[in-house]
Design a protein around this motif. Structure first.
Motif, mmCIF file in Angstrom:
data_model
loop_
_atom_site.group_PDB
_atom_site.id
_atom_site.type_symbol
_atom_site.label_atom_id
_atom_site.label_comp_id
_atom_site.label_asym_id
_atom_site.label_seq_id
_atom_site.Cartn_x
_atom_site.Cartn_y
_atom_site.Cartn_z
ATOM 1 N N GLN A 245 55.221 6.545 31.593
ATOM 2 C CA GLN A 245 55.587 5.499 32.647
ATOM 3 C C GLN A 245 55.500 4.264 32.394
ATOM 4 O OE1 GLN A 245 53.041 8.274 33.148
ATOM 5 N NE2 GLN A 245 55.045 9.433 33.680
ATOM 6 N N ALA A 246 54.942 3.875 31.098
ATOM 7 C CA ALA A 246 54.841 2.462 30.675
ATOM 8 C C ALA A 246 54.570 2.306 29.166
ATOM 9 C CB ALA A 246 53.319 1.823 31.352
ATOM 10 N N VAL A 247 54.646 1.084 28.714
ATOM 11 C CA VAL A 247 54.694 0.914 27.167
ATOM 12 C C VAL A 247 53.680 -0.238 26.998
ATOM 13 C CG1 VAL A 247 56.649 -0.815 27.248
ATOM 14 C CG2 VAL A 247 56.159 0.550 25.081
ATOM 15 N N GLU A 248 52.851 -0.294 26.085
ATOM 16 C CA GLU A 248 52.094 -1.458 25.500
ATOM 17 C C GLU A 248 52.595 -1.706 24.102
ATOM 18 O OE1 GLU A 248 48.171 -1.103 23.883
ATOM 19 O OE2 GLU A 248 47.857 0.778 24.437
ATOM 20 N N VAL A 249 52.821 -3.174 23.821
ATOM 21 C CA VAL A 249 53.481 -3.443 22.625
ATOM 22 C C VAL A 249 52.493 -4.078 21.767
ATOM 23 C CG1 VAL A 249 55.250 -4.518 21.276
ATOM 24 C CG2 VAL A 249 55.809 -3.382 23.521
#
Length: 286
Positions: free
Chosen positions: A161-165
Motif C-alpha cells: 500500500q505504500a513505499v519508504e525510500v
C-alpha cells in the motif's frame, strides 16, 4: 539534536538480505518513468492513495518477513519480500544508495550514476558499506528514477500500500558533492511514481527536510529513533501524527512511549532487525 555521527549510528538500519536485493536489482533495471522535472506529488488524475492508520500496532520487518505479532496492523518489509495479507504494508526501497552486494551491478551497468571522489572512487557510506548514488544533476535523477521507479512498480505489483525510500539524507555523507536540493528533487520524482501506482510515500528520516515535504510529495513519515533524539514532535506536526517510529534502545522506546505512545505508531526492534526466531531478535511496543 544528534550529531551526524550519531545519526549515522542510528539512522540507516539495513536488512541483511543482500542476495535477495541483488536479484531484485537485476530484475528491476529496465526503464521506468523518466520525468526529469522535480514537480511533486501525484498526477491530477490519480486517486489519493490509502494512508497508514494513525496510532496503529506497527512492526518493522525489513530484515526478514515473519508472521505479524498480535495487534500489529502496519508492517514495513523489504521490497524483495511479499506483503502480509490483511495488513497495511509499507515497501522498503534503498533509493539513494547502493546495497553492498549491488555495487558491482551499478559499476557494470550504470557507472555514471555512482557518486565518485575526485580520483574516481565511489563515495561510500562507511557505516553500511554502501556507495552513494549521484543525484547531483537532472539527467542523473531522471535515469535513477527510471531504475528505482521500476522497484516502486514492483512494490505496487506485489500488493503493498505504500513505499519508504531510504537514505534521503545521503547528502550528509557526500562530502558536499550532493545538496539537499538534489535529494529533494529526486525524492519528488520517486513520490510521483509511487502515487501513479497508487502507493502512499513515506519520508524516511531527514527531519531537517520537513519544511520541504510539500515539494517532495511525501504522505507520512518513517522515523528512526525520534524518541531517542527528541524529534517525534517535528514529524507528528508535519504529518498529522501519521508517523511510524522505530526505536533501537530501551531509553528511546521509553521516551517515545511516554510522550507519543497514545498518538504515534511506535516499535522497538533490534538494530539488525532480525526475523523472529533468530538470536538477537527484539520486538516491543508501547
Amino acid at each position: 539534536m544528534q550529531t551526524t555521527a550519531a545519526r549515522a549510528n542510528r539512522g540507516r538500519t539495513r536488512a541483511l538480505v543482500t542476495v535477495l536485493l541483488l536479484g531484485a536489482a537485476l530484475s528491476g533495471c529496465g526503464a521506468g518513468q523518466g520525468d526529469g522535472s522535480p514537480a511533486p506529488g501525484r498526477s491530477p488524475s490519480a486517486a489519493r492513495p490509502a494512508l497508514p492508520p494513525v496510532h496503529a500496532g506497527f512492526d518493522y520487518q525489513i530484515g526478514g518477513a515473519y508472521p505479524p505479532p498480535d495487534g500489529v496492523r502496519v508492517l514495513s518489509r523489504d521490497r524483495a519480500h511479499d506483503p502480509a495479507p490483511g495488513h497495511y504494508n509499507v515497501c522498503y526501497v534503498n533509493g539513494f544508495q547502493a546495497q553492498p552486494d549491488a555495487l558491482d551491478w551499478w559499476q557494470r551497468h550504470h557507472p555514471g550514476l555512482v557518486l565518485r571522489t575526485g580520483s574516481g572512487k565511489p563515495v561510500m557510506d562507511t557505516d553500511w558499506n554502501e556507495a552513494l548514488l549521484d543525484t547531483s544533476t537532472a539527467a542523473h535523477r531522471k535515469e535513477l528514477a527510471g531504475i528505482v521507479g521500476r522497484w516502486i512498480d514492483g512494490c505496487a505489483e506485489k500488493g503493498f500500500q505504500a513505499v519508504e525510500v531510504d537514505n534521503l539524507d545521503s547528502y550528509e555523507r557526500s562530502g558536499d558533492r550532493l545538496s539537499r536540493a538534489d535529494n529533494v528533487a529526486f525524492a519528488a520524482l520517486l513520490t510521483r511514481q509511487a502515487h501513479r501506482r497508487g502507493l502512499a510515500a513515506g519520508q524516511k528520516n531527514a527531519q531537517e527536510l520537513l519544511p520541504r515535504r510539500t515539494a517532495m510529495g511525501f504522505d507520512f513519515a518513517v522515523a528512526e529513533e525520534c524518541g531517542q533524539y527528541d524529534e517525534c514532535d517535528r514529524y507528528a506536526e508535519a504529518y498529522d501524527d501519521r508517523v511510524l517510529d522505530v526505536e533501537y534502545t530501551a531509553e528511546g522506546l521509553a521516551a517515545a512511549c511516554r510522550t507519543w505512545g497514545e498518538r504515534l505508531s511506535v516499535v522497538r526492534r533490534d538494530l539488525d532487525v532480525r526475523p523472529a526466531g533468530e538470536e538477537g531478535h527484539r520486538y516491543e511496543r508501547c
